[in-house]
Structures are given as structure tokens and as C-alpha cells.
Write an enzyme that holds these catalytic residues in place. Sequence first.
Site, mmCIF file in Angstrom:
data_model
loop_
_atom_site.group_PDB
_atom_site.id
_atom_site.type_symbol
_atom_site.label_atom_id
_atom_site.label_comp_id
_atom_site.label_asym_id
_atom_site.label_seq_id
_atom_site.Cartn_x
_atom_site.Cartn_y
_atom_site.Cartn_z
ATOM 1 C CB ILE A 86 33.995 41.921 45.565
ATOM 2 C CG1 ILE A 86 33.129 43.115 44.802
ATOM 3 C CG2 ILE A 86 33.522 41.747 46.977
ATOM 4 C CD1 ILE A 86 31.715 42.527 44.763
ATOM 5 C CD GLU A 87 41.852 42.843 46.794
ATOM 6 O OE1 GLU A 87 42.042 43.115 47.900
ATOM 7 O OE2 GLU A 87 42.296 43.224 45.711
ATOM 8 C CD GLU B 265 38.135 43.314 34.494
ATOM 9 O OE1 GLU B 265 38.001 43.204 35.790
ATOM 10 O OE2 GLU B 265 39.460 43.397 33.830
ATOM 11 C CB CYS C 22 42.831 38.396 35.254
ATOM 12 S SG CYS C 22 41.224 37.381 35.796
#
Length: 125
Positions: free
Chosen positions: A43-44, A55, A86
Site C-alpha cells: 500500500i503506497e 509482508e 526488505c
Amino acid sequence: MTNEELMENAKAATRFSYAPYSNFKVGAALLTEDGELYTGCNIENASYGATNCAERTAIFKAVSEGKKKITKIAVAAGDGSTAYPCGICLQVMQEFMPEGTILLEEHGIIVSYSLKELLPKGFTL
Ligand code: THU
């Protein structure tokens, strides 16, 4: 649930990805200790920094419903490339699945990693 089924759920979760800035859709699917399935997508945000990875979306959904022990998580990129988690997501995994397994797809093959392989010296208190 098989690894293949968990990966299929991760791929399906890319459907709800909100990625207007990177156009890189990611989905994740996890299993809790008691066999419950949770999924999540990235979700940017226009600020970029407030972006949440797939994740962490899945992990936070599980934890927010009382499921703090996660055994396995599958991660899939919408374009078929390999989405390696990440550093922030690995640290969150350290908290809720320190002995857990991460499934990734590399060249169409599901590969299984332990968290310890991807984050050998994760921070703990
Ligand atoms: N992203 C994930 O959701 N999971 C990963 O494992 C790698 C990166 C997202 C964050 C951002 O929305 C986009 O992919 C590009 O970095």
C-alpha cells in the site's frame, strides 16, 4: 496448506495492491501457528515513506487479530519477478516468526528460506 497453495494466495493478493508510484505490485500470504491464513498487499503513499510492504500488511493483519505466532510467509511480485523482503519487513518477521520460513519464487520455482538465512543477526531485546 501446501507451499504451492500459499504462493497462489500471495499472487492472488497482488490484486488489491495499491502501487500507483512504483507500479510494482506485491502480495503476501502467511500461515499462523494454528493454520490460519492471512494475506496482504503493498500500500503506497504519496509521501513514499508511509508505504507499507505486502509482508507487513499481512503480518499486521494477523497480529491485530491476536495471531502473534507465524510459521510461514509467501511473497509474490505481480510481474513474476522475485520480491525479496526488505530489511524492515525482515525485522518485523524477526518479531513474529523468528523460526519461520519465507517462500519466494525464483525463475518460476518456489524456493524456501529460513528467516535466519535472510536475516542472520536480527535485532532482539
Ligand atoms: N515491496 C513489497 O511490498 N515487498 C517487498 O518484498 C519488496 C518491496 C513494495 C514496496 C513498494 O510499494 C514497492 O514494492 C516498490 O518498492
